[in-house]
Design a protein around this motif. Sequence first.
Motif, mmCIF file in Angstrom:
data_model
loop_
_atom_site.group_PDB
_atom_site.id
_atom_site.type_symbol
_atom_site.label_atom_id
_atom_site.label_comp_id
_atom_site.label_asym_id
_atom_site.label_seq_id
_atom_site.Cartn_x
_atom_site.Cartn_y
_atom_site.Cartn_z
ATOM 1 N N LEU A 50 41.236 32.175 40.007
ATOM 2 C CA LEU A 50 42.180 33.284 39.809
ATOM 3 C C LEU A 50 43.309 32.877 38.867
ATOM 4 N N ASN A 51 43.705 31.625 38.895
ATOM 5 C CA ASN A 51 44.728 31.150 37.965
ATOM 6 C C ASN A 51 44.165 31.012 36.554
ATOM 7 N N ALA A 52 42.917 30.573 36.453
ATOM 8 C CA ALA A 52 42.325 30.285 35.156
ATOM 9 C C ALA A 52 41.953 31.546 34.371
ATOM 10 N N ASP A 53 41.485 32.594 35.049
ATOM 11 C CA ASP A 53 41.000 33.778 34.346
ATOM 12 C C ASP A 53 41.226 35.048 35.180
ATOM 13 N N PRO A 54 42.487 35.347 35.517
ATOM 14 C CA PRO A 54 42.762 36.453 36.435
ATOM 15 C C PRO A 54 42.352 37.827 35.923
ATOM 16 N N GLU A 55 42.354 38.022 34.617
ATOM 17 C CA GLU A 55 41.997 39.340 34.082
ATOM 18 C C GLU A 55 40.628 39.340 33.418
ATOM 19 N N GLY A 56 39.828 38.337 33.763
ATOM 20 C CA GLY A 56 38.490 38.242 33.190
ATOM 21 C C GLY A 56 37.450 38.077 34.276
ATOM 22 N N GLU A 57 36.817 36.902 34.295
ATOM 23 C CA GLU A 57 35.728 36.647 35.226
ATOM 24 C C GLU A 57 36.175 36.500 36.681
ATOM 25 N N ALA A 58 37.455 36.349 36.928
ATOM 26 C CA ALA A 58 37.934 36.160 38.303
ATOM 27 C C ALA A 58 38.375 37.487 38.925
ATOM 28 N N TRP A 59 37.574 38.530 38.746
ATOM 29 C CA TRP A 59 37.860 39.782 39.446
ATOM 30 C C TRP A 59 37.650 39.562 40.938
ATOM 31 N N ILE A 60 38.259 40.400 41.756
ATOM 32 C CA ILE A 60 38.193 40.225 43.210
ATOM 33 C C ILE A 60 37.097 41.071 43.838
ATOM 34 N N ALA A 61 37.030 42.339 43.440
ATOM 35 C CA ALA A 61 36.051 43.243 44.048
ATOM 36 C C ALA A 61 35.554 44.263 43.037
#
Length: 121
Positions: free
Chosen positions: A85-96
């Motif tokens: 989530l820190n590394a790519d919060p608006e990319g591949e680290a979506w939550i749901a």
Amino acid sequence: MKMYSREHQWVELKGEKAYLGITEFAAKQLGDIVFVELPAVNDQFAAGEVIARVESVKSSSEIYCPVSGEVLAIKEELADAPERLNADPEGEAWIAEIRLENPKELDELMTKEEYLAGLSS
């Protein structure tokens, strides 16, 4: 196109599905994220309800669902690697990934420009 909430979440519509996560600003404010509590698939959420929780070395924070809908999928990797989530919060680290219940709720969210302008004021 991504739309943003005042609570520092984003939603991106792709067809009939919407992906949601936290903004880069939120990730930076939280600091090093060490735990993510994800929703369950098939859970229903109304706009504004808590859909997830994150814990960092600094604090614990609730993640609010910016739109109403049903959870179709979660980013399971975040359970084992919350730092993504820190590394790519608006990319591949979506939550749901959710199925939108009311697409008109997107109209109540902000564009990226509006969101960034709100951060600087």
